[in-house]
Design a protein around this motif. Structure first.
Motif, PDB file in Angstrom:
ATOM      1  N   GLY A 161       0.780  -1.231   0.000  1.00  0.00           N
ATOM      2  CA  GLY A 161       0.000   0.000   0.000  1.00  0.00           C
ATOM      3  C   GLY A 161       0.814   1.286   0.000  1.00  0.00           C
ATOM      4  O   GLY A 161       0.307   2.347  -0.390  1.00  0.00           O
ATOM      5  N   LEU A 162       2.088   1.207   0.420  1.00  0.00           N
ATOM      6  CA  LEU A 162       2.951   2.397   0.399  1.00  0.00           C
ATOM      7  C   LEU A 162       2.953   3.031  -0.992  1.00  0.00           C
ATOM      8  O   LEU A 162       2.840   4.254  -1.142  1.00  0.00           O
ATOM      9  CB  LEU A 162       4.370   1.980   0.814  1.00  0.00           C
ATOM     10  CG  LEU A 162       5.503   2.957   0.508  1.00  0.00           C
ATOM     11  CD1 LEU A 162       5.363   4.216   1.347  1.00  0.00           C
ATOM     12  CD2 LEU A 162       6.860   2.304   0.782  1.00  0.00           C
ATOM     13  N   THR A 171      -0.231   4.838  -1.787  1.00  0.00           N
ATOM     14  CA  THR A 171      -0.410   6.011  -0.943  1.00  0.00           C
ATOM     15  C   THR A 171       0.442   7.181  -1.413  1.00  0.00           C
ATOM     16  O   THR A 171      -0.041   8.312  -1.494  1.00  0.00           O
ATOM     17  CB  THR A 171      -0.074   5.637   0.516  1.00  0.00           C
ATOM     18  OG1 THR A 171      -0.928   4.553   0.876  1.00  0.00           O
ATOM     19  CG2 THR A 171      -0.295   6.781   1.461  1.00  0.00           C
ATOM     20  N   HIS A 203       4.693   3.829   7.597  1.00  0.00           N
ATOM     21  CA  HIS A 203       3.648   2.997   6.988  1.00  0.00           C
ATOM     22  C   HIS A 203       3.617   1.621   7.628  1.00  0.00           C
ATOM     23  O   HIS A 203       2.627   0.905   7.512  1.00  0.00           O
ATOM     24  CB  HIS A 203       3.873   2.870   5.482  1.00  0.00           C
ATOM     25  CG  HIS A 203       3.692   4.163   4.750  1.00  0.00           C
ATOM     26  ND1 HIS A 203       2.532   4.517   4.131  1.00  0.00           N
ATOM     27  CD2 HIS A 203       4.541   5.222   4.588  1.00  0.00           C
ATOM     28  CE1 HIS A 203       2.656   5.714   3.579  1.00  0.00           C
ATOM     29  NE2 HIS A 203       3.869   6.171   3.857  1.00  0.00           N
ATOM     30  N   ASN A 204       4.726   1.256   8.230  1.00  0.00           N
ATOM     31  CA  ASN A 204       4.783  -0.070   8.843  1.00  0.00           C
ATOM     32  C   ASN A 204       5.975  -0.134   9.788  1.00  0.00           C
ATOM     33  O   ASN A 204       7.119  -0.156   9.342  1.00  0.00           O
ATOM     34  CB  ASN A 204       4.933  -1.129   7.744  1.00  0.00           C
ATOM     35  CG  ASN A 204       4.679  -2.515   8.274  1.00  0.00           C
ATOM     36  OD1 ASN A 204       4.874  -2.782   9.458  1.00  0.00           O
ATOM     37  ND2 ASN A 204       4.241  -3.401   7.405  1.00  0.00           N
ATOM     38  N   VAL A 223      -0.236   6.220   9.437  1.00  0.00           N
ATOM     39  CA  VAL A 223      -1.315   6.263   8.455  1.00  0.00           C
ATOM     40  C   VAL A 223      -2.722   6.003   9.006  1.00  0.00           C
ATOM     41  O   VAL A 223      -3.656   5.831   8.222  1.00  0.00           O
ATOM     42  CB  VAL A 223      -0.987   5.340   7.269  1.00  0.00           C
ATOM     43  CG1 VAL A 223       0.122   5.948   6.431  1.00  0.00           C
ATOM     44  CG2 VAL A 223      -0.584   3.944   7.740  1.00  0.00           C
ATOM     45  N   ASN A 266      -5.092   7.156   5.671  1.00  0.00           N
ATOM     46  CA  ASN A 266      -4.908   7.161   4.214  1.00  0.00           C
ATOM     47  C   ASN A 266      -6.243   7.320   3.511  1.00  0.00           C
ATOM     48  O   ASN A 266      -7.273   6.887   4.021  1.00  0.00           O
ATOM     49  CB  ASN A 266      -4.335   5.825   3.739  1.00  0.00           C
ATOM     50  CG  ASN A 266      -2.847   5.703   3.990  1.00  0.00           C
ATOM     51  OD1 ASN A 266      -2.151   6.705   4.107  1.00  0.00           O
ATOM     52  ND2 ASN A 266      -2.371   4.478   4.056  1.00  0.00           N
ATOM     53  N   ARG A 286      -0.483  -9.729   0.869  1.00  0.00           N
ATOM     54  CA  ARG A 286       0.889 -10.223   0.970  1.00  0.00           C
ATOM     55  C   ARG A 286       0.857 -11.336   2.004  1.00  0.00           C
ATOM     56  O   ARG A 286       0.172 -11.201   3.027  1.00  0.00           O
ATOM     57  CB  ARG A 286       1.814  -9.123   1.505  1.00  0.00           C
ATOM     58  CG  ARG A 286       2.102  -8.005   0.555  1.00  0.00           C
ATOM     59  CD  ARG A 286       3.129  -7.042   1.136  1.00  0.00           C
ATOM     60  NE  ARG A 286       2.616  -6.307   2.280  1.00  0.00           N
ATOM     61  CZ  ARG A 286       3.189  -6.297   3.487  1.00  0.00           C
ATOM     62  NH1 ARG A 286       4.290  -6.986   3.717  1.00  0.00           N
ATOM     63  NH2 ARG A 286       2.670  -5.592   4.469  1.00  0.00           N
ATOM     64  N   GLN A 337       2.284 -10.467   9.417  1.00  0.00           N
ATOM     65  CA  GLN A 337       1.488  -9.270   9.743  1.00  0.00           C
ATOM     66  C   GLN A 337       0.011  -9.456   9.392  1.00  0.00           C
ATOM     67  O   GLN A 337      -0.878  -8.921  10.038  1.00  0.00           O
ATOM     68  CB  GLN A 337       2.039  -8.071   8.957  1.00  0.00           C
ATOM     69  CG  GLN A 337       1.232  -6.797   9.154  1.00  0.00           C
ATOM     70  CD  GLN A 337       1.494  -5.751   8.069  1.00  0.00           C
ATOM     71  OE1 GLN A 337       2.460  -5.843   7.332  1.00  0.00           O
ATOM     72  NE2 GLN A 337       0.642  -4.766   7.986  1.00  0.00           N
ATOM     73  N   LYS A 338      -0.242 -10.231   8.355  1.00  0.00           N
ATOM     74  CA  LYS A 338      -1.601 -10.330   7.834  1.00  0.00           C
ATOM     75  C   LYS A 338      -2.424 -11.436   8.504  1.00  0.00           C
ATOM     76  O   LYS A 338      -3.529 -11.741   8.060  1.00  0.00           O
ATOM     77  CB  LYS A 338      -1.555 -10.522   6.319  1.00  0.00           C
ATOM     78  CG  LYS A 338      -0.802  -9.415   5.591  1.00  0.00           C
ATOM     79  CD  LYS A 338      -1.502  -8.063   5.740  1.00  0.00           C
ATOM     80  CE  LYS A 338      -0.733  -6.946   5.038  1.00  0.00           C
ATOM     81  NZ  LYS A 338      -1.379  -5.638   5.152  1.00  0.00           N
ATOM     82  N   GLU A 341      -2.197  -3.583  11.567  1.00  0.00           N
ATOM     83  CA  GLU A 341      -2.492  -2.992  10.251  1.00  0.00           C
ATOM     84  C   GLU A 341      -2.431  -1.481  10.365  1.00  0.00           C
ATOM     85  O   GLU A 341      -3.376  -0.833  10.816  1.00  0.00           O
ATOM     86  CB  GLU A 341      -3.879  -3.437   9.777  1.00  0.00           C
ATOM     87  CG  GLU A 341      -4.124  -3.202   8.301  1.00  0.00           C
ATOM     88  CD  GLU A 341      -3.160  -3.985   7.419  1.00  0.00           C
ATOM     89  OE1 GLU A 341      -2.190  -3.370   6.925  1.00  0.00           O
ATOM     90  OE2 GLU A 341      -3.373  -5.203   7.233  1.00  0.00           O
ATOM     91  N   PRO A 342      -1.307  -0.880   9.950  1.00  0.00           N
ATOM     92  CA  PRO A 342      -1.157   0.568  10.085  1.00  0.00           C
ATOM     93  C   PRO A 342      -2.341   1.334   9.502  1.00  0.00           C
ATOM     94  O   PRO A 342      -2.871   2.235  10.138  1.00  0.00           O
ATOM     95  CB  PRO A 342       0.136   0.845   9.324  1.00  0.00           C
ATOM     96  CG  PRO A 342       0.930  -0.432   9.503  1.00  0.00           C
ATOM     97  CD  PRO A 342      -0.072  -1.535   9.481  1.00  0.00           C
ATOM     98  N   CYS A 343      -2.745   0.990   8.296  1.00  0.00           N
ATOM     99  CA  CYS A 343      -3.990   1.566   7.773  1.00  0.00           C
ATOM    100  C   CYS A 343      -4.782   0.450   7.108  1.00  0.00           C
ATOM    101  O   CYS A 343      -5.842   0.063   7.546  1.00  0.00           O
ATOM    102  CB  CYS A 343      -3.728   2.696   6.776  1.00  0.00           C
ATOM    103  SG  CYS A 343      -5.278   3.317   6.117  1.00  0.00           S
ATOM    104  N   GLY A 344      -4.220  -0.097   6.029  1.00  0.00           N
ATOM    105  CA  GLY A 344      -4.960  -1.100   5.258  1.00  0.00           C
ATOM    106  C   GLY A 344      -5.779  -0.390   4.204  1.00  0.00           C
ATOM    107  O   GLY A 344      -6.512   0.555   4.508  1.00  0.00           O
ATOM    108  N   LEU A 345      -5.617  -0.827   2.974  1.00  0.00           N
ATOM    109  CA  LEU A 345      -6.387  -0.209   1.887  1.00  0.00           C
ATOM    110  C   LEU A 345      -7.537  -1.111   1.466  1.00  0.00           C
ATOM    111  O   LEU A 345      -8.607  -0.654   1.092  1.00  0.00           O
ATOM    112  CB  LEU A 345      -5.473   0.051   0.692  1.00  0.00           C
ATOM    113  CG  LEU A 345      -4.289   0.987   0.972  1.00  0.00           C
ATOM    114  CD1 LEU A 345      -3.393   1.105  -0.244  1.00  0.00           C
ATOM    115  CD2 LEU A 345      -4.794   2.368   1.371  1.00  0.00           C
TER     116      LEU A 345
HETATM  117  C1  GLC Z   1       1.838  -0.393   4.898  1.00  0.00           C
HETATM  118  C2  GLC Z   1       0.819  -0.974   5.864  1.00  0.00           C
HETATM  119  C3  GLC Z   1      -0.605  -0.789   5.424  1.00  0.00           C
HETATM  120  C4  GLC Z   1      -0.839   0.617   4.889  1.00  0.00           C
HETATM  121  C5  GLC Z   1       0.174   0.928   3.801  1.00  0.00           C
HETATM  122  C6  GLC Z   1       0.005   2.314   3.194  1.00  0.00           C
HETATM  123  O1  GLC Z   1       2.184  -1.271   3.902  1.00  0.00           O
HETATM  124  O2  GLC Z   1       1.079  -2.335   6.134  1.00  0.00           O
HETATM  125  O3  GLC Z   1      -1.473  -1.037   6.501  1.00  0.00           O
HETATM  126  O4  GLC Z   1      -2.137   0.732   4.377  1.00  0.00           O
HETATM  127  O5  GLC Z   1       1.467   0.849   4.319  1.00  0.00           O
HETATM  128  O6  GLC Z   1       0.133   3.335   4.133  1.00  0.00           O
END
Ligand code: GLC
Ligand code: ADP
Length: 495
Positions: free
Chosen positions: A18-19, A22, A176-177, A226, A259, A313, A317-318, A394-398
């Motif tokens: 997701g980085l 974003t 992001h992580n 995020v 995000n 992935r 983490q998942k 999960e920092p954000c998760g899309l």
């Molecule tokens: C990282 C995180 C994910 C987040 C992404 C974009 O990969 O694992 O949770 O959405 O960055 O910020």
């Protein structure tokens, strides 16, 4: 304001997660709000130089006690106006980036020279500004590979005796992580060309090793992550990956901004990858997508069974251990006991790729595809009824946001950005737009999927209402980009 995004990934050129989404979509949103944004990433081998324009002349980068020579390429970020394109710059260096892989390859996930590759990249960022004679107000660095940029800004470019072009430039580091920090042997430090006093001052030292993210967290003017919830979680021992102390220490400068998603790419009313576009006004396309998904994955026709989708992935983490772990993961019993179908797309850890393949061959209602496919991920979002994300953190998760706007109900763990974006189903009131669980155990995943499937068969009107509620949610970048704008102001004021 002038903003330089420093990142190791950006769509459409380099993505592992997701980085990449974003960085590009935030940049687009900031431009729309009147900021002037540029992005810089390494020119990985897979990025075709033929499609880029080379800037004249070589660029010297002061590292390793001498100078490394590199080339710079550029092109416009797709989706930006021709008259005023958002320029993306690529740092080209044959030895560091002329190979397959961003951080590594499957047999060697972390290249041994990564500390040098990304130190060089971060140092090159400043030379790039000189080369194009453009000095940003903000250097916005993303994750550990870019974390040296705020360090070089503070301890080299803004230090007494420096040339001074960056005297008014402030830095923001976005996490992001926190699970990836760039920890290497401290022998690598000399390559940065900074004194050993800086090793301690800037916070590189980590149990006699060198921690790039930690140095960035100490050195950047402001920090953020995020989602607001993850910002709180990372200050605790449980989810702070040993850096919770640093984040508590810097808590006055540390915040969370959720995000957004790119609503041009992820929008069922515009999606080119699904058989028919759909929206809250006309949901027929969703049923067609479900049919197409069944066909694509070779699932048998099943009148009314819900489809649970997953795109991820394959890393710890998942929550993939609790789901697919041999002899304890719950995927097997979920598919055996419940009247549902499950489709899975992902790649990553070998054991998990093998396990999902093996489940695929043993169960008629579970189908896995190993690999990476943008196209397939859109069809899964559109064609599934539920989307499973049992993340450990999960920092954000899309994907849960993509799911919501595609009318696909997320089944997620109550953590990080998942908790910030998914409202839990209340079966008495019929409210909510997804299903949450607290503990990451095979049993909790089993129970929560069971709960969703129960609602599917017994409270269909709630499911339909939840779908529509999700589709009406606004996850566009506009709000969050404004918050970044305000945070950049704070960065400047802190100088
Ligand atoms: C990282 C995180 C994910 C987040 C992404 C974009 O990969 O694992 O949770 O959405 O960055 O910020
Ligand atoms: P993370 O960055 O931690 O992997 P996110 O949810 O923020 O998690 O972003 C993951 C992104 O990567 C999403 O856009 C998702 O669709 C995509 N993705 C992950 N695995 C695959 C895959 N195998 N095929 C296609 N897209 C994938």
């Amino acid at each position: 304001m002038k903003i330089l995004m420093v990142s190791s990934e950006a769509v459409p050129w380099a993505k592992t997660g997701g980085l990449a989404d974003t960085v590009s979509s935030l940049s687009l949103a900031l431009e729309k709000q009147g900021h002037e944004v540029k992005i810089v990433i390494p020119r990985y081998y897979s990025i075709d130089r033929g499609k880029l324009t080379q800037l004249p002349g070589a660029m010297g980068v002061p590292v390793g006690g001498g100078e490394e020579w590199s080339a710079v390429y550029t092109t416009a970020l797709p989706g930006t106006p021709k008259k005023k394109p958002l320029q993306v710059y690529f740092i080209d260096h044959e030895i560091f980036f002329g190979r397959d892989g961003i951080y590594g390859i499957p047999s060697q996930p972390d290249f041994p020279d990564n500390p040098r590759r990304f130190t060089f990249f971060c140092r090159a960022v400043f030379q790039l500004c000189r080369k194009i004679d453009w000095f940003p107000d903000i250097i916005h660095a993303h994750d550990w590979p870019a974390a040296m940029a705020p360090v070089f800004l503070k301890f080299a470019e803004r230090a007494p005796g420096s040339a001074g072009e960056f005297a008014k430039t402030a830095s923001l580091l976005t996490i992001h992580n926190l699970g990836y920090q760039g920890i290497y042997h401290k022998d690598n430090f000399w390559y940065a060309g900074l004194g050993w006093d800086v090793f301690y001052h800037a916070g590189f030292e980590d149990w006699n090793m060198m921690n790039l993210l930690k140095a960035g967290l100490y050195s950047a003017d402001k920090l953020n992550t995020v989602s607001p919830n993850y910002a709180e979680e990372t200050k605790t021992q449980a989810l702070g990956f040993r850096l919770d102390g640093v984040l508590r220490y810097r808590s006055a400068d540390y915040s969370g901004i959720l995000n957004g998603i790119d609503t041009n790419l992820w929008n069922p009313a515009k999606d080119p990858y699904i058989p028919r576009k759909y929206s809250v006004k006309d949901m027929a396309g969703k049923a067609l997508a479900k049919e197409a998904l069944r066909k694509e994955f070779g699932l048998p026709p099943a009148e009314d069974a819900p489809i649970i989708g997953m795109v991820t992935r394959l890393t710890d983490q998942k929550g993939v251990g609790e789901l697919f772990g041999p002899s304890y993961g719950s995927a097997w019993s979920i598919c055996r006991d419940m009247d549902l179908q499950m489709v899975f797309l992902g790649s990553g850890e070998h054991w998990c790729e093998n396990e999902t393949k093996s489940l695929s061959s043993r169960l008629s209602n579970f189908k896995a595809r190993i690999g990476y496919s943008e196209e397939m991920s859109h069809l899964i979002e559109a064609g599934s009824d539920f989307f499973l994300m049992p993340s450990r953190y999960e920092p954000c998760g899309l994907n849960q946001m993509y799911s919501l706007v595609y009318g696909t109900l997320p089944i997620v763990r109550n953590t990080g950005g998942l908790a910030d974006t998914v409202e839990n189903y209340d079966q008495d009131a019929g409210t909510g737009a997804g299903f949450l669980f607290d503990d990451l155990t095979p049993q909790a995943i089993y129970n929560t999927v069971g709960w969703a499937v129960w609602a599917w068969y017994n409270r269909r009107h709630h499911i339909e209402a939840m779908r529509l509620r999700g589709m009406k949610l606004d996850f566009s970048w506009e709000k969050s980009a404004k918050k970044y704008g305000a945070l950049y102001e704070e960065c400047l004021q802190s100088l």
